[in-house]
Each structure stands twice: as structure tokens, then as C-alpha cells.
Design a protein around this motif. Sequence first.
Motif, mmCIF file in Angstrom:
data_model
loop_
_atom_site.group_PDB
_atom_site.id
_atom_site.type_symbol
_atom_site.label_atom_id
_atom_site.label_comp_id
_atom_site.label_asym_id
_atom_site.label_seq_id
_atom_site.Cartn_x
_atom_site.Cartn_y
_atom_site.Cartn_z
ATOM 1 N N LEU A 173 -2.060 0.707 0.539
ATOM 2 C CA LEU A 173 -1.460 -0.572 0.171
ATOM 3 C C LEU A 173 -0.041 -0.346 -0.323
ATOM 4 N N ASN A 174 0.836 -1.239 0.063
ATOM 5 C CA ASN A 174 2.155 -1.293 -0.549
ATOM 6 C C ASN A 174 2.328 -2.714 -1.062
ATOM 7 N N LEU A 175 2.200 -2.902 -2.352
ATOM 8 C CA LEU A 175 2.257 -4.238 -2.935
ATOM 9 C C LEU A 175 3.324 -4.253 -4.012
ATOM 10 N N SER A 176 4.274 -5.145 -3.890
ATOM 11 C CA SER A 176 5.368 -5.262 -4.863
ATOM 12 C C SER A 176 6.000 -3.906 -5.160
ATOM 13 N N GLY A 177 6.138 -3.078 -4.142
ATOM 14 C CA GLY A 177 6.784 -1.775 -4.318
ATOM 15 C C GLY A 177 5.880 -0.696 -4.888
ATOM 16 N N THR A 178 4.614 -1.026 -5.154
ATOM 17 C CA THR A 178 3.677 -0.036 -5.672
ATOM 18 C C THR A 178 2.757 0.411 -4.538
ATOM 19 N N GLN A 179 2.653 1.720 -4.355
ATOM 20 C CA GLN A 179 1.837 2.243 -3.249
ATOM 21 C C GLN A 179 0.531 2.820 -3.789
ATOM 22 N N ILE A 180 -0.552 2.393 -3.147
ATOM 23 C CA ILE A 180 -1.898 2.731 -3.633
ATOM 24 C C ILE A 180 -2.744 3.168 -2.444
ATOM 25 N N LEU A 181 -3.478 4.247 -2.626
ATOM 26 C CA LEU A 181 -4.389 4.730 -1.586
ATOM 27 C C LEU A 181 -5.829 4.401 -2.001
#
Length: 276
Positions: free
Chosen positions: A43-51
Motif C-alpha cells: 500500500l502507498n497511502l498518503s505517502g506512507t508505504q505499508i506491506l
Amino acid sequence: MEQKFPGFDSQNTPDGDSLTFLGTGGARFMIISQILASGGMWLNLSGTQILIDPGPGCIVQVTKRKLKPEKLSAIIVSHRHLDHSGDVNVMVEAMTQGGLRPRGKFFAPSDAFNNEPIIFSYLKNSVKSIEVLKEGLSYEVGNVSFSTPVRHIHPVETYGMVFKTPEYTLSYIADTHYFDGLLQHYSGDVLIINTVFMAPVISDGNPTLPVEHLSVPDAAYIISQLKPKVAILTHFGMNVWRAGPWEIAKAISQETGIRVIAARDGMRFDLSELHK
Ligand SMILES: [Zn+2]
């Protein structure tokens, strides 16, 4: 100091809000054959990347797609089954540049840390924090908050997730048997559903059968009730794959009037599409 090369990453590093599927295969036979990959979601949400749910081969998919694990702010595991956690350790190493630059948060349910922890003890200090997922709690990662609203019905402790940004709500229904309380927790703009079976499977007393998964009719019912702007099916078992997930998505779309997409390995969904 980090050097910047203008345009260098533009093709592969997700700039806008997006989710990238690093695999769309689910359950044992898909994983051991790798007919479909099993690397989870980025995920790339509001500049935050999460696996999320780095299953076997995640590192291969991530490097192939030129994503940047050292930019991850968190790795979240819905449950400890191998197809959701197989590459946890290598992804922690990748996120922390071989453990040299501690960063990021690691989230998993409590039984993922029991006598057989999914994260190696020597890697625990490379992440900034380890947080235990619990029913009904909310968590913060960078510019994103997410909650794990309800414990699923699955052989190990399992949670889905609801991600909230100022602009979007994105819900992920991880592995579970269908239950009535499921629906009330997963409304949102985007709904991702792990759809393993063509039809509900009855155990018939055989404890080794993996019956606690959603099927195509379950997914259709959930979509018809929750009415997201877009539903994305993923985590396909062998029979769903043979039936053609895109055909299934088309049929559910016709039945419900909701836009339904069958994820494909490597597919990137840009959330800006929701405005179209
Ligand atoms: Zn599972």
C-alpha cells in the motif's frame, strides 16, 4: 545523505495513493506451485508505504517490480499461516537495509509471537517497534491509521484491516469463514476480499481440510451488502483460478451493479480511479 535522481523511480515507485498486488494466489496448492505469486500487497497511502501479508516470494516480487523496501513504514501480518508470513524475515531485513538502519513497525496477532514466532529473535531489534494486533484496536503508521475490528474465524488468530486516510477508507477482509458479524466492520471505498473457494467447503469431519475461507458466493453477498466503490478479489485457490477470476468478477459486477476487479499478479490499483 540520500541522493535523489529526478525521474529515476518514476515508473515503479508508487507516487499517488495506490495498492500493488505482489501475488494473488491463496492456500496451499497455489503457493507450492506458484502458478500465482504469493507476495501480499503493497500500500502507498498518503505517502506512507505499508506491506501486508508477505507470503513466499515477496522479496522476489518486490525487487522485480522495483519497489523500495527501505521506504516501508510497516509490515503487517493478518495471521501466521505460511502464505501470509513466509517472507516476513527477509522483508524485515530489506526494510531495515540488512538490519543496519532500524526502522518501521511490525504488526502481527499475538499467536504469531508464541513458541514458534514468525519473526526471528535476532531481527526483532531491527524494527522500531513490534505491536500486537488485537480485536477492536486501532494503530498508527505514518500518515495512516488502521484498525483490526474483529477476530476472524480461521484456524489461527486472524484479523482483517480497515485503513483510513484523510481521503479514503480501504478495507481488507483476510482469510475467514463467513460469519454474520463480518459485514458490519468492513465498509469503505475499496474492499479487498480473499476469495479462496468457488463454493463453501464442508469439512465432513476431515480436520486437514482448509474449510475456513470465503468462497465466490460469500464474496458476492458481502459486496452486495457493503456496496464499496470498488471491490477487488484476490488470494485465489486453484479452482477459482481455473474458473477465471476475471469472469467471476464480471459476473459479480453484473449481479450487484458494483465495480468488481479480479486482481492480477503485479497489478497496481491507483486510488485516484475512484474519482472516475
Ligand atoms: Zn490462512
